[in-house]
Write a protein that holds these residues in place. Structure first.
Motif, short mmCIF file in Angstrom:
data_model
loop_
_atom_site.label_atom_id
_atom_site.label_comp_id
_atom_site.label_asym_id
_atom_site.label_seq_id
_atom_site.Cartn_x
_atom_site.Cartn_y
_atom_site.Cartn_z
N GLY A 43 -36.79 81.59 -2.16
CA GLY A 43 -36.85 80.27 -1.54
C GLY A 43 -35.55 79.51 -1.73
O GLY A 43 -34.64 79.94 -2.43
N SER A 44 -35.49 78.37 -1.07
CA SER A 44 -34.30 77.53 -1.13
C SER A 44 -34.73 76.09 -0.92
O SER A 44 -35.76 75.81 -0.30
CB SER A 44 -33.30 77.95 -0.05
N ASP A 45 -33.93 75.16 -1.42
CA ASP A 45 -34.23 73.75 -1.19
C ASP A 45 -33.50 73.21 0.04
O ASP A 45 -33.57 72.03 0.35
CB ASP A 45 -33.88 72.91 -2.41
N ASP A 46 -32.82 74.08 0.76
CA ASP A 46 -32.09 73.70 1.96
C ASP A 46 -33.00 73.88 3.18
O ASP A 46 -33.27 74.98 3.63
CB ASP A 46 -30.84 74.57 2.11
N THR A 47 -33.51 72.76 3.72
CA THR A 47 -34.44 72.84 4.84
C THR A 47 -33.74 72.96 6.19
O THR A 47 -34.40 73.23 7.19
CB THR A 47 -35.34 71.60 4.88
N THR A 48 -32.43 72.80 6.24
CA THR A 48 -31.74 72.91 7.52
C THR A 48 -31.70 74.35 8.03
O THR A 48 -31.49 74.57 9.21
CB THR A 48 -30.30 72.37 7.44
N GLN A 49 -31.91 75.32 7.17
CA GLN A 49 -31.95 76.72 7.60
C GLN A 49 -33.16 77.00 8.48
O GLN A 49 -33.18 77.98 9.23
CB GLN A 49 -31.96 77.65 6.41
N GLN A 50 -34.17 76.15 8.41
CA GLN A 50 -35.38 76.35 9.19
C GLN A 50 -35.24 75.82 10.61
O GLN A 50 -36.10 76.06 11.45
CB GLN A 50 -36.56 75.67 8.50
N ILE A 51 -34.16 75.09 10.89
CA ILE A 51 -33.98 74.45 12.19
C ILE A 51 -33.12 75.32 13.09
O ILE A 51 -32.01 75.71 12.73
CB ILE A 51 -33.34 73.06 12.03
N THR A 52 -33.63 75.62 14.26
CA THR A 52 -32.89 76.35 15.28
C THR A 52 -33.08 75.59 16.59
O THR A 52 -34.21 75.43 17.04
CB THR A 52 -33.41 77.79 15.43
N LEU A 53 -31.99 75.14 17.18
CA LEU A 53 -32.06 74.40 18.44
C LEU A 53 -31.54 75.28 19.56
O LEU A 53 -30.60 76.05 19.37
CB LEU A 53 -31.20 73.13 18.35
N SER A 54 -32.14 75.16 20.74
CA SER A 54 -31.66 75.94 21.88
C SER A 54 -31.23 74.98 22.99
O SER A 54 -31.82 73.92 23.18
CB SER A 54 -32.74 76.89 22.38
N PHE A 55 -30.19 75.39 23.71
CA PHE A 55 -29.61 74.59 24.78
C PHE A 55 -29.43 75.46 26.00
O PHE A 55 -29.24 76.67 25.90
CB PHE A 55 -28.25 74.02 24.34
N ALA A 56 -29.41 74.83 27.17
CA ALA A 56 -29.24 75.57 28.42
C ALA A 56 -27.80 76.05 28.59
O ALA A 56 -27.57 77.13 29.12
CB ALA A 56 -29.65 74.71 29.60
N THR A 57 -26.82 75.27 28.12
CA THR A 57 -25.42 75.65 28.28
C THR A 57 -24.68 75.52 26.95
O THR A 57 -25.12 74.83 26.04
CB THR A 57 -24.71 74.76 29.31
N LYS A 58 -23.56 76.19 26.88
CA LYS A 58 -22.71 76.12 25.69
C LYS A 58 -22.15 74.72 25.51
O LYS A 58 -22.05 74.21 24.39
CB LYS A 58 -21.59 77.15 25.80
N GLN A 59 -21.80 74.05 26.62
CA GLN A 59 -21.24 72.72 26.54
C GLN A 59 -22.24 71.71 25.96
O GLN A 59 -21.84 70.80 25.22
CB GLN A 59 -20.78 72.25 27.94
N GLN A 60 -23.52 71.88 26.25
CA GLN A 60 -24.53 70.99 25.68
C GLN A 60 -24.64 71.19 24.18
O GLN A 60 -24.78 70.22 23.42
CB GLN A 60 -25.89 71.25 26.33
N ALA A 61 -24.56 72.41 23.71
CA ALA A 61 -24.64 72.69 22.28
C ALA A 61 -23.41 72.13 21.56
O ALA A 61 -23.53 71.54 20.47
CB ALA A 61 -24.75 74.19 22.05
#
Length: 95
Positions: A43-61
């Motif tokens: 386990g880890s105390d870093d909760t940002t590893q659980q977040i995955t965002l998806s975008f339609a284009t590279k420019q949006q990301a």
């Protein structure tokens, strides 16, 4: 590097490319993982590893990462040539 922006590759178990058109933004690990002494789970105390965002284009990301003040790295996808074949090509005699 805070985040990595990439387009996921085709899964090895599927022949389709359905989930390969969107761009994914993933957070890099900030802390080390530790093994729980009682259960043996990692386990880890870093909760940002659980977040995955998806975008339609590279420019949006990239725009999202800049808006949030995140340092980012863009991994460009490797293209694979698609060679269309017909079913009859499997039975052509090669001499």
């Amino acid at each position: 590097m805070d985040v990595r922006i990439y387009r996921p590759a085709k899964t090895a178990t599927q022949s389709g490319r359905a989930k390969t058109s969107r761009w994914v933004l993933e957070h890099a690990p900030r802390g080390q993982r530790a093994v729980d002494s009682l259960m043996g789970w990692t386990g880890s105390d870093d909760t940002t590893q659980q977040i995955t965002l998806s975008f339609a284009t590279k420019q949006q990301a990239i725009a999202y990462a800049k808006r949030k003040g995140l340092a980012y790295v863009v991994d460009e996808p490797q293209s694979r040539p698609v060679r269309p074949k017909s079913y009859a090509d499997n039975f052509i005699r090669k001499t």
